[in-house]
Every structure is written in structure tokens, then in C-alpha cells.
Enzyme design. Structure first.
Site, PDB file in Angstrom:
ATOM      1  N   GLU A  63       0.819  -1.208   0.000  1.00 31.65           N
ATOM      2  CA  GLU A  63       0.000   0.000   0.000  1.00 31.65           C
ATOM      3  C   GLU A  63       0.851   1.255   0.000  1.00 31.65           C
ATOM      4  O   GLU A  63       1.907   1.306   0.629  1.00 31.65           O
ATOM      5  CB  GLU A  63      -0.866   0.037   1.265  1.00 31.65           C
ATOM      6  N   CYS A  92       2.810   8.230   1.971  1.00 30.59           N
ATOM      7  CA  CYS A  92       3.209   7.195   2.942  1.00 30.59           C
ATOM      8  C   CYS A  92       3.609   5.939   2.175  1.00 30.59           C
ATOM      9  O   CYS A  92       2.802   5.387   1.424  1.00 30.59           O
ATOM     10  CB  CYS A  92       2.031   6.905   3.878  1.00 30.59           C
ATOM     11  N   CYS A 129       5.280  -7.665   7.419  1.00 27.56           N
ATOM     12  CA  CYS A 129       6.313  -7.202   8.357  1.00 27.56           C
ATOM     13  C   CYS A 129       6.627  -8.317   9.340  1.00 27.56           C
ATOM     14  O   CYS A 129       5.727  -8.994   9.822  1.00 27.56           O
ATOM     15  CB  CYS A 129       5.811  -5.973   9.111  1.00 27.56           C
ATOM     16  N   CYS A 133       3.806  -6.679  15.540  1.00 30.29           N
ATOM     17  CA  CYS A 133       3.037  -5.912  16.530  1.00 30.29           C
ATOM     18  C   CYS A 133       1.557  -6.313  16.451  1.00 30.29           C
ATOM     19  O   CYS A 133       0.974  -6.301  15.363  1.00 30.29           O
ATOM     20  CB  CYS A 133       3.192  -4.415  16.273  1.00 30.29           C
ATOM     21  N   CYS A 143      -1.230  -4.180  14.596  1.00 30.39           N
ATOM     22  CA  CYS A 143      -0.926  -3.689  13.252  1.00 30.39           C
ATOM     23  C   CYS A 143      -1.310  -4.708  12.183  1.00 30.39           C
ATOM     24  O   CYS A 143      -0.965  -5.887  12.293  1.00 30.39           O
ATOM     25  CB  CYS A 143       0.564  -3.374  13.156  1.00 30.39           C
ATOM     26  N   LEU A 181       7.575   3.829  20.002  1.00 33.36           N
ATOM     27  CA  LEU A 181       7.874   3.416  21.373  1.00 33.36           C
ATOM     28  C   LEU A 181       6.713   2.627  21.994  1.00 33.36           C
ATOM     29  O   LEU A 181       6.894   1.535  22.496  1.00 33.36           O
ATOM     30  CB  LEU A 181       8.175   4.667  22.202  1.00 33.36           C
ATOM     31  N   CYS A 183      -2.803   1.357   7.633  1.00 28.54           N
ATOM     32  CA  CYS A 183      -1.969   0.719   6.632  1.00 28.54           C
ATOM     33  C   CYS A 183      -1.984  -0.791   6.780  1.00 28.54           C
ATOM     34  O   CYS A 183      -1.982  -1.318   7.869  1.00 28.54           O
ATOM     35  CB  CYS A 183      -0.535   1.220   6.777  1.00 28.54           C
TER      36      CYS A 183
END
Ligand code: SAH
Ligand code: SF4
Length: 359
Positions: free
Chosen positions: A99, A124, A131, A135, A138, A230, A348
Site C-alpha cells: 500500500e 506514505c 512485516c 506488533c 498492526c 515506542l 496501513c
């Protein structure tokens, strides 16, 4: 790239492309015309580059397609944000769609004055297909890593993005962890900086902050702006929220950030996704304030964008205000980024998940 695919124009260095054009019977300056047309004028059809001899145009059209990827979908939100889903050649039969999001400047910077809009949009961009960091809040992390993007695939996002409207700045905050594909990213950013004319201060790279990698990168060009994700002042919680960084002390990451600031003179932004009733309490804000107190930095608070099948919820507006207030009392500058993309395709990585599910 599959074996039979022809290398796209964007995969050639300046010198290699010049050699190609000369090999086709053109002159070196013809190569410059082509690169300039593609990189700064959003002109992608060789036939229209009439300053080139006809036979050179024909050879280029046959041998060097401008792009490797294909635009699969384009979706627009009410605020004119445009999301492109680009499909790159599959490797090992794995999907390779990513994306890219094009945002008019008032969207990306709510503090911008009306007149700033002509300075251009924010793009972006993604660096990986999926990935590996994992996380749990996400969408990109949910599917794991398929592969790294090639340098020309990262560059292609910029070139396609510029065609949607002049770019003022870019954020490397799409799918993927930029520091895990840094070699390719830096090649792409070199072209974006040197040939597309985007200043280093207009490029922000967002990372979960591997300290050793950051220390190696600090002196390199282009000297982009750094954002470090963070998400918690507490080690136990960060270990859960950023799984691939489990055990890397938050204090080491902050120290690497300090070194970066010292070496580059560029202030860092710390990003903090606010997950309702998880990491958004005043206690978290106070502890974060203690950690960051005295450091020259800004905190970007990003209220969680709901992701399918994620256990997290959006924070209450009142809690967001309390959080920011507590940071301000600790003299830490904080801004809140309410994403407006929520009503179309949200955060995203989600457009890609939908696409994969609809197969
Ligand atoms: N991998 C890099 C860059 C891509 S993510 C990084 O993590 O920094 C860019 C930012 O979007 C990160 O701060 C990330 O935490 C945030 N983000 C990811 N999913 C989100 C979601 N569902 N809602 C709000 N922010 C999210
Ligand atoms: Fe990867 Fe960033 Fe998503 Fe974490 S937030 S899974 S590092 S893209």
C-alpha cells in the site's frame, strides 16, 4: 522478479540506463530526458517523449517498462486521501502487494495554514510486503513477512504517488520495518532526494528502533528525519507490543536516539499508538514523561485505528486529552494524530488484508 520479466526503468542506475539507451542507438542526453520525464514530470509513455528518436522510443517500450508493478485498486476517502494498492511480481508464489497512501497536506498536517496546501501532499510508502516484527495492533504485522521490496519497488511508489499530485514530503510509515530493508530503502531515497528533488528534512523514516542499526545509519545520506515507535514506557508491555524487539531495553533505544540527535542535529519524534485501556492511562503518560524529560523530542500520539480481529480498542477522547496533558506537565511536547482514513480503509496494511481475503 520472475525470470522472464524485463528489468524496469526504475531498476537502472543513471549510468546503467545511459548505457542501455546508447546501446539502442540513442545519445546519453536522451537517457537524461527519459529519467527526468518519469521522475519529475510523471510522464510514463515513451511514445510521448518526442525529443527521442522513434527507434529508441520503440526499443525502450519493448525492453524497459517503466514500472515493475501494477495498480490493483485505488480508493479515496472523503478528505481526498488516496490509497493505492500495487501488486509487484510474485516470488516463490507469494503475494507481493503493498500500500501507498497519498494525503493532501492539510490532512497530514492539521496545523498547516490554507496556503501550505500548494507545498504538496504527503506520501506514505511501504518497505516490505508484510512485516516480521509482529506488533499485535498492526495489520501488516498480522501476516508476517513475505519479502523485502526491491529498491525500484520502493521508488515506484514515489513515482506513482507523484502522479497523483505534487509531493511535498514523505513518511516511510507504510507496511514493513524500514531498518530491516535499509539497503534497498537508501538506494530508493537517494533517487527521491537527488533526482525527484525531495529535501532530506521532508523524508521521515519510522522504525521500532534497533539501537545498533540506528548507530550505524546516523552518518549516512540522505539525512532523513527519524521517528521511533515506542508505544510504552514499560519494558514488559513494550515486549508484548513490539514482539521482535523483546528484551531490547527501552533505555538503549532512547540512548541510540540521543546519539542520533547528537550526530545529525535532527530532533526525533517518538510515536505512541494509544490502545484504549492498555497503554493510555495517566500513569503511562507520567512514566513516559519521566523517560523523555529533558530530551529534545516530540511525541506523536496515534489513537489506535481498529484492525480486523485485533483485541484492541480505540481510546476515549477524554483519555487522549488526559494523556497529552500529563506529558505537557512533564514538559514533553506531544501532538495527537487522529487518522481520518478510518472511514475508508483504516490503517496501513488493511487494504492488502481485504484483498487477500477476497481471493
Ligand atoms: N514499522 C515501522 C513503520 C511502519 S508503521 C514502525 O512500526 O514504526 C508506522 C506507524 O503506524 C507506527 O508507529 C505504528 O505503530 C503505527 N500503527 C500501526 N498499526 C496501527 C494501527 N492499527 N493504528 C494506529 N497506528 C498504527
Ligand atoms: Fe511492523 Fe511497524 Fe506494523 Fe510493527 S507497527 S508490525 S514494526 S509495520
Amino acid at each position: 522478479m520472475s525470470a522472464e520479466a524485463k528489468p524496469p526503468l526504475l531498476s537502472y542506475s543513471r549510468a546503467a540506463f545511459e548505457a542501455l539507451v546508447v546501446g539502442f542507438g540513442g545519445k546519453p542526453f536522451h537517457a537524461n530526458i527519459v529519467r527526468d520525464s518519469v521522475l519529475t514530470k510523471s510522464l510514463f509513455d515513451y511514445e510521448q517523449m518526442t525529443a527521442l528518436p522513434k527507434n529508441v522510443r520503440a526499443r525502450l517500450a519493448a525492453e524497459a517498462p517503466v514500472f515493475a508493478g501494477r495498480e490493483v485498486t485505488r480508493s479515496s476517502a472523503r478528505d481526498e486521501t488516496t490509497k493505492l494498492l500495487i501488486e509487484f511480481p510474485r516470488t516463490n508464489d507469494k503475494d507481493a502487494t503493498v500500500e501507498t497512501v497519498h494525503m493532501p497536506s492539510l490532512y497530514s498536517n492539521p496545523d498547516a495554514a490554507e496556503g501550505d496546501q500548494e507545498k504538496g501532499a504527503t506520501l506514505c510508502v511501504s518497505t516490505q510486503v508484510g512485516c516480521p516484527v509482529g506488533c499485535p495492533f498492526c495489520a501488516s504485522g498480522q501476516l508476517g513477512l513475505s519479502r523485502n521490496l526491491e529498491a525500484h519497488e520502493i521508488l515506484e511508489q514515489y513515482v506513482r504517488g507523484a502522479a497523483l499530485g505534487k509531493l511535498g514530503r514523505s513518511v516511510v510509515m507504510g507496511m514493513g520495518e524500514p531498518l530491516l530493508n535499509y539497503k534497498n530503502l537508501s538506494v530508493a531515497l537517494g533517487v527521491v532526494h537527488d533526482e525527484m528533488g525531495m529535501g532530506a528534512r521532508k523524508i521521515t523514516v519510522s522504525t521500532v528502533g534497533f539501537p545498533d542499526r540506528l548507530r550505524k545509519l546516523a552518518p549516512l545520506r540522505p539525512r532523513f528525519q527519524l521517528a521511533i515507535s515506542l508505544h510504552s514506557p514499560d519494558q514488559d508491555q513494550r515486549d508484548v507490543l513490539v514482539p521482535a524487539m523483546k528484551g531490547v531495553p527501552i533505555d538503549d533505544i532512547l540512548a541510540a536516539g540521543d546519539d542520533w540527535f547528537e550526530k545529525t542535529g535532527r530532533e526525533i519524534t517518538y510515536e505512541y499508538v494509544l490502545l484504549g485501556r492498555e497503554n493510555d492511562t495517566e500513569g503511562h503518560a507520567r512514566r513516559l514523561g519521566e523517560k523523555l524529560r529533558g530530551r529534545r523530542c516530540t511525541v506523536n500520539l496515534i489513537p489506535f485505528n481498529p484492525v480486523r480481529e485485533s483485541p484492541f480498542r480505540r481510546p476515549d477522547t477524554a483519555d487522549v486529552d488526559l494523556f497529552r496533558g500529563a506529558l505537557e506537565r512533564a514538559r514533553v511536547v506531544a501532538t495527537v494524530r487522529w487518522s481520518r482514513g478510518v472511514e475508508s480503509d483504516a490503517a496501513c496494511g488493511q487494504l492488502r488484508i481485504q484483498k487477500l481475503e477476497n481471493r
